[in-house]
Write a protein that holds these residues in place. Structure first.
Motif, PDB file in Angstrom:
ATOM      1  N   GLU A   1       2.576  28.465   4.220  1.00 50.04           N
ATOM      2  CA  GLU A   1       1.906  29.178   5.297  1.00 50.04           C
ATOM      3  C   GLU A   1       2.175  28.512   6.643  1.00 50.04           C
ATOM      4  O   GLU A   1       2.379  29.193   7.657  1.00 50.04           O
ATOM      5  CB  GLU A   1       0.395  29.236   5.045  1.00 50.04           C
ATOM      6  CG  GLU A   1      -0.006  30.102   3.878  1.00 50.04           C
ATOM      7  CD  GLU A   1      -0.101  29.334   2.572  1.00 50.04           C
ATOM      8  OE1 GLU A   1       0.435  28.216   2.496  1.00 50.04           O
ATOM      9  OE2 GLU A   1      -0.707  29.851   1.623  1.00 50.04           O
TER      10      GLU A   1
ATOM     11  N   PHE B   1       3.978  30.416   9.903  1.00 55.32           N
ATOM     12  CA  PHE B   1       3.415  30.462  11.253  1.00 55.32           C
ATOM     13  C   PHE B   1       4.285  29.693  12.240  1.00 55.32           C
ATOM     14  O   PHE B   1       4.417  30.088  13.402  1.00 55.32           O
ATOM     15  CB  PHE B   1       1.988  29.910  11.244  1.00 55.32           C
ATOM     16  CG  PHE B   1       0.967  30.936  10.863  1.00 55.32           C
ATOM     17  CD1 PHE B   1       0.415  31.762  11.820  1.00 55.32           C
ATOM     18  CD2 PHE B   1       0.561  31.074   9.550  1.00 55.32           C
ATOM     19  CE1 PHE B   1      -0.534  32.705  11.478  1.00 55.32           C
ATOM     20  CE2 PHE B   1      -0.382  32.016   9.195  1.00 55.32           C
ATOM     21  CZ  PHE B   1      -0.934  32.830  10.158  1.00 55.32           C
TER      22      PHE B   1
ATOM     23  N   THR C   1       7.306  31.811  13.163  1.00 55.18           N
ATOM     24  CA  THR C   1       6.871  32.899  14.038  1.00 55.18           C
ATOM     25  C   THR C   1       6.577  32.382  15.445  1.00 55.18           C
ATOM     26  O   THR C   1       6.926  33.034  16.445  1.00 55.18           O
ATOM     27  CB  THR C   1       5.631  33.593  13.452  1.00 55.18           C
ATOM     28  OG1 THR C   1       5.911  33.976  12.110  1.00 55.18           O
ATOM     29  CG2 THR C   1       5.261  34.817  14.256  1.00 55.18           C
ATOM     30  N   ALA C   2       5.950  31.214  15.549  1.00 58.45           N
ATOM     31  CA  ALA C   2       5.686  30.627  16.865  1.00 58.45           C
ATOM     32  C   ALA C   2       6.986  30.325  17.587  1.00 58.45           C
ATOM     33  O   ALA C   2       7.113  30.574  18.789  1.00 58.45           O
ATOM     34  CB  ALA C   2       4.855  29.357  16.713  1.00 58.45           C
TER      35      ALA C   2
ATOM     36  N   THR D   1       0.400  34.254  22.576  1.00 58.31           N
ATOM     37  CA  THR D   1       0.721  34.459  21.167  1.00 58.31           C
ATOM     38  C   THR D   1       1.445  33.257  20.596  1.00 58.31           C
ATOM     39  O   THR D   1       1.123  32.783  19.496  1.00 58.31           O
ATOM     40  CB  THR D   1       1.577  35.731  20.991  1.00 58.31           C
ATOM     41  OG1 THR D   1       0.874  36.844  21.531  1.00 58.31           O
ATOM     42  CG2 THR D   1       1.891  35.988  19.540  1.00 58.31           C
ATOM     43  N   ALA D   2       2.411  32.743  21.326  1.00 57.99           N
ATOM     44  CA  ALA D   2       3.141  31.559  20.864  1.00 57.99           C
ATOM     45  C   ALA D   2       2.204  30.358  20.729  1.00 57.99           C
ATOM     46  O   ALA D   2       2.278  29.608  19.745  1.00 57.99           O
ATOM     47  CB  ALA D   2       4.286  31.240  21.809  1.00 57.99           C
TER      48      ALA D   2
ATOM     49  N   PHE E   1      -0.076  30.900  17.634  1.00 56.31           N
ATOM     50  CA  PHE E   1       0.669  30.655  16.393  1.00 56.31           C
ATOM     51  C   PHE E   1       0.933  29.164  16.219  1.00 56.31           C
ATOM     52  O   PHE E   1       0.871  28.639  15.112  1.00 56.31           O
ATOM     53  CB  PHE E   1       1.994  31.427  16.387  1.00 56.31           C
ATOM     54  CG  PHE E   1       1.879  32.792  15.789  1.00 56.31           C
ATOM     55  CD1 PHE E   1       1.761  32.962  14.420  1.00 56.31           C
ATOM     56  CD2 PHE E   1       1.898  33.917  16.575  1.00 56.31           C
ATOM     57  CE1 PHE E   1       1.665  34.212  13.854  1.00 56.31           C
ATOM     58  CE2 PHE E   1       1.799  35.178  16.031  1.00 56.31           C
ATOM     59  CZ  PHE E   1       1.677  35.332  14.669  1.00 56.31           C
TER      60      PHE E   1
ATOM     61  N   VAL F   1      -2.303  27.521  14.929  1.00 53.71           N
ATOM     62  CA  VAL F   1      -2.509  27.758  13.500  1.00 53.71           C
ATOM     63  C   VAL F   1      -1.522  26.941  12.681  1.00 53.71           C
ATOM     64  O   VAL F   1      -1.867  26.400  11.618  1.00 53.71           O
ATOM     65  CB  VAL F   1      -2.393  29.269  13.180  1.00 53.71           C
ATOM     66  CG1 VAL F   1      -2.431  29.520  11.689  1.00 53.71           C
ATOM     67  CG2 VAL F   1      -3.503  30.042  13.868  1.00 53.71           C
ATOM     68  N   THR F   2      -0.297  26.803  13.169  1.00 52.76           N
ATOM     69  CA  THR F   2       0.702  25.981  12.478  1.00 52.76           C
ATOM     70  C   THR F   2       0.244  24.534  12.381  1.00 52.76           C
ATOM     71  O   THR F   2       0.346  23.905  11.321  1.00 52.76           O
ATOM     72  CB  THR F   2       2.049  26.047  13.213  1.00 52.76           C
ATOM     73  OG1 THR F   2       2.471  27.403  13.272  1.00 52.76           O
ATOM     74  CG2 THR F   2       3.097  25.214  12.517  1.00 52.76           C
TER      75      THR F   2
END
Length: 132
Positions: free
Chosen positions: A4, A8, A11-12, A38-39, A42, A45-46
């Motif tokens: 996960e 993330f 995606t970031a 958004t970056a 992400f 969360v990473t």
């Protein structure tokens, strides 16, 4: 949780690469700032998932030799059907309708009914058929 974190993280990285390209092509402050946020989200969360993945034992689905049977057991509580969200939504609809019409008496009725319905929604597992 390492998988996960990688999802993330990739995606970031993708959003971070796309953001300058978007700015140079569109020159739009709104979209660019949304992509930057958004970056960053992400990335946050990473970092959270990566931190916790390094501190905990690997789950069966994280290991190459993990078996399906190792993940068996109770997964949590899944509530049955409930009518309370419908009544809460209708109370909110009355409130919004009252604000749109500037009928403040309707807003007061909506808040009163909404308070009762919200209490019913919160405490639905303390009484009745599905009481704990």
């Amino acid at each position: 949780m390492k998988a996960e974190a990688w999802i993330f993280g990739v995606t970031a990285l993708f959003v971070a690469v796309v953001t300058p390209a978007y700015w140079f092509l569109a020159e739009d402050w709104t979209g660019t700032s949304a992509l930057v946020m958004t970056a960053l989200l992400f990335g946050m969360v990473t970092m959270y998932l990566g931190f916790h993945a390094s501190k905990m034992d690997p789950r069966p689905e994280d290991r190459k030799d993990g078996e399906i049977a190792e993940g068996a057991g109770e997964l949590g509580f899944f509530p049955p059907y409930s009518w309370w969200p419908l009544w809460c939504a209708l109370a909110l609809g009355v409130i919004v309708y009252g604000v749109a019409l500037a009928a403040w008496w309707l807003v007061i009725i909506g808040f009163t009914v909404g308070a009762v319905m919200s209490c019913g929604f919160v405490f639905e597992y303390y009484r009745g058929e599905h009481a704990h």
